[in-house]
Design a protein around this motif. Structure first.
Motif, mmCIF file in Angstrom:
data_model
loop_
_atom_site.group_PDB
_atom_site.id
_atom_site.type_symbol
_atom_site.label_atom_id
_atom_site.label_comp_id
_atom_site.label_asym_id
_atom_site.label_seq_id
_atom_site.Cartn_x
_atom_site.Cartn_y
_atom_site.Cartn_z
ATOM 1 N N GLY A 19 -40.233 14.050 22.248
ATOM 2 C CA GLY A 19 -41.019 12.860 21.940
ATOM 3 C C GLY A 19 -40.343 11.907 20.975
ATOM 4 N N LEU A 20 -39.370 12.414 20.236
ATOM 5 C CA LEU A 20 -38.605 11.579 19.299
ATOM 6 C C LEU A 20 -37.125 11.736 19.644
ATOM 7 C CD1 LEU A 20 -40.446 12.396 15.929
ATOM 8 C CD2 LEU A 20 -40.591 10.271 17.236
ATOM 9 N N PRO A 21 -36.621 10.939 20.572
ATOM 10 C CA PRO A 21 -35.227 11.074 20.999
ATOM 11 C C PRO A 21 -34.241 10.616 19.927
ATOM 12 C CG PRO A 21 -36.244 9.208 22.087
ATOM 13 C CD PRO A 21 -37.346 9.913 21.340
ATOM 14 N N PRO A 22 -32.970 10.985 20.066
ATOM 15 C CA PRO A 22 -31.946 10.581 19.103
ATOM 16 C C PRO A 22 -31.899 9.060 18.928
ATOM 17 C CG PRO A 22 -31.075 12.219 20.595
ATOM 18 C CD PRO A 22 -32.412 11.831 21.128
ATOM 19 N N GLY A 23 -31.729 8.632 17.676
ATOM 20 C CA GLY A 23 -31.653 7.205 17.381
ATOM 21 C C GLY A 23 -32.988 6.559 17.078
ATOM 22 N N HIS A 51 -32.082 17.884 5.441
ATOM 23 C CA HIS A 51 -31.399 19.142 5.103
ATOM 24 C C HIS A 51 -31.132 19.973 6.354
ATOM 25 C CE1 HIS A 51 -30.190 22.594 2.719
ATOM 26 N NE2 HIS A 51 -31.080 23.335 3.364
ATOM 27 N N GLU A 52 -32.001 19.844 7.357
ATOM 28 C CA GLU A 52 -31.835 20.593 8.606
ATOM 29 C C GLU A 52 -30.954 19.858 9.616
ATOM 30 O OE1 GLU A 52 -35.640 21.610 10.205
ATOM 31 O OE2 GLU A 52 -36.341 22.520 8.336
ATOM 32 N N SER A 53 -30.434 18.701 9.224
ATOM 33 C CA SER A 53 -29.546 17.899 10.090
ATOM 34 C C SER A 53 -30.251 17.334 11.314
ATOM 35 C CB SER A 53 -28.323 18.727 10.539
ATOM 36 O OG SER A 53 -27.578 19.173 9.438
ATOM 37 N N LEU A 54 -31.572 17.158 11.225
ATOM 38 C CA LEU A 54 -32.319 16.605 12.347
ATOM 39 C C LEU A 54 -32.521 15.101 12.228
ATOM 40 C CD1 LEU A 54 -35.038 19.350 12.920
ATOM 41 C CD2 LEU A 54 -32.911 18.976 14.183
ATOM 42 N N VAL A 55 -32.544 14.599 11.004
ATOM 43 C CA VAL A 55 -32.678 13.153 10.791
ATOM 44 C C VAL A 55 -31.639 12.719 9.756
ATOM 45 C CG1 VAL A 55 -35.154 13.240 11.313
ATOM 46 C CG2 VAL A 55 -34.398 13.270 8.925
ATOM 47 N N VAL A 56 -31.379 11.418 9.722
ATOM 48 C CA VAL A 56 -30.430 10.861 8.756
ATOM 49 C C VAL A 56 -31.061 9.649 8.092
ATOM 50 C CG1 VAL A 56 -28.351 11.678 9.940
ATOM 51 C CG2 VAL A 56 -29.326 9.451 10.539
ATOM 52 N N PHE A 64 -33.720 7.871 10.620
ATOM 53 C CA PHE A 64 -33.565 7.906 12.078
ATOM 54 C C PHE A 64 -33.348 9.343 12.554
ATOM 55 C CE2 PHE A 64 -32.417 3.728 10.723
ATOM 56 C CZ PHE A 64 -32.765 2.865 11.746
ATOM 57 N N VAL A 65 -33.836 9.631 13.754
ATOM 58 C CA VAL A 65 -33.506 10.904 14.395
ATOM 59 C C VAL A 65 -31.998 10.921 14.662
ATOM 60 C CG1 VAL A 65 -33.897 12.417 16.375
ATOM 61 C CG2 VAL A 65 -35.784 11.061 15.446
ATOM 62 N N ARG A 66 -31.365 12.012 14.322
ATOM 63 C CA ARG A 66 -29.914 12.089 14.356
ATOM 64 C C ARG A 66 -29.357 12.058 15.783
ATOM 65 N NH1 ARG A 66 -26.643 16.840 13.356
ATOM 66 N NH2 ARG A 66 -24.591 16.249 12.598
ATOM 67 N N GLU A 151 -32.235 20.947 17.161
ATOM 68 C CA GLU A 151 -30.934 20.284 17.249
ATOM 69 C C GLU A 151 -30.445 20.254 18.690
ATOM 70 O OE1 GLU A 151 -27.821 20.391 14.036
ATOM 71 O OE2 GLU A 151 -28.736 22.361 13.738
ATOM 72 N N LEU A 152 -30.719 21.337 19.422
ATOM 73 C CA LEU A 152 -30.262 21.409 20.806
ATOM 74 C C LEU A 152 -30.950 20.359 21.669
ATOM 75 C CD1 LEU A 152 -28.413 22.943 22.734
ATOM 76 C CD2 LEU A 152 -30.311 24.502 23.184
ATOM 77 N N ARG A 153 -32.224 20.093 21.394
ATOM 78 C CA ARG A 153 -32.920 19.056 22.156
ATOM 79 C C ARG A 153 -32.221 17.709 21.976
ATOM 80 N NH1 ARG A 153 -36.168 18.489 26.440
ATOM 81 N NH2 ARG A 153 -37.862 19.796 25.687
ATOM 82 N N LEU A 154 -31.690 17.463 20.758
ATOM 83 C CA LEU A 154 -30.930 16.237 20.532
ATOM 84 C C LEU A 154 -29.706 16.204 21.442
ATOM 85 C CD1 LEU A 154 -30.988 15.974 16.627
ATOM 86 C CD2 LEU A 154 -32.573 14.961 18.272
ATOM 87 N N ALA A 155 -29.069 17.351 21.627
ATOM 88 C CA ALA A 155 -27.896 17.422 22.501
ATOM 89 C C ALA A 155 -28.277 17.197 23.963
ATOM 90 C CB ALA A 155 -27.196 18.773 22.339
#
Length: 215
Positions: A19-23, A51-56, A64-66, A151-155
């Motif tokens: 539901g929250l894609p990268p970017g 801290h979990e590297s999911l957002v920046v 933003f979603v990473r 993180e994998l869903r982002l990939a």
């Protein structure tokens, strides 16, 4: 669990569910209104996800979603292999509910595919791999997989077609589940290793193609 941790869980689930894609920019105002929380609570949740590297956080632009890069994806799959193969090696001593969760995830993916819901196929695939790792019976591995799956869903978003990406792995998921049911643990681990290598190669290829288009 604090309110900020619960909010982080909600956002993590939305990322994992697609539901929250990268970017995607995470608007404090919109999310605060949607979740009924203060900006301070939301900012603390953002810090947890950073801290979990999911957002920046981007200076003067927001959170933003990473967007993952090839090095990220390679490392994600390196950790996946360690955790999931550990689960397969422990499968013989795993309790029945843990073993049934593996088959249930495969069943769910096949039902979603029959319905043409390839987004849900992706979610069921993540549940399948989480269930493989969970065969270890380790709460710490479970927690690590929860973070890794988001993180994998982002990939996965790098793939131009969820249908074309996930369809070939449906049969392989079923084959892995059958090997475990039959007690073929060595063969299952070997197949899983090849499976993860193949998936990694597909995602890296898609990332490389995307980078070429943007060059």
């Amino acid at each position: 669990m604090s309110t900020a941790q619960r909010v982080a869980d909600v956002l993590r689930e939305r990322i994992e569910g697609g539901g929250l894609p990268p970017g995607t920019r995470l608007s404090e105002e919109a999310l605060g209104r949607d979740l009924g929380i203060s900006r301070n609570t939301l900012r603390e949740a953002f810090r947890l996800l950073i801290h979990e590297s999911l957002v920046v956080h981007r200076l003067n632009r927001g959170v933003f979603v990473r967007v993952v890069d090839p090095a990220d994806v390679t490392d994600i799959y390196r950790v996946r292999a360690a955790l999931e193969c550990a689960g397969v090696r422990a499968a013989a001593g795993a309790g029945q509910p843990l073993r049934e969760a593996v088959t249930a995830a495969v069943d769910g993916a096949e039902r979603a595919a029959a319905a043409g819901d390839w987004q849900e196929v992706g979610s069921a695939d993540l549940r399948f791999h989480r269930a493989l790792a969970a065969l270890s019976g380790s709460p710490r591995i479970d927690a690590a997989m929860d973070r890794l799956m988001a993180e994998l869903r982002l990939a996965f978003h790098a793939m131009p077609s969820a249908h074309r990406f996930h369809e070939p792995f449906l049969e392989r998921n079923r084959a892995l589940a059958t090997l475990l049911e039959d007690g073929e643990y060595g063969r299952a681990e070997s197949e899983l290793t090849t499976y993860l290598d193949d998936a990694l190669e597909l995602i890296l290829g898609a990332l490389q193609e995307r980078e070429g288009e943007n060059a």
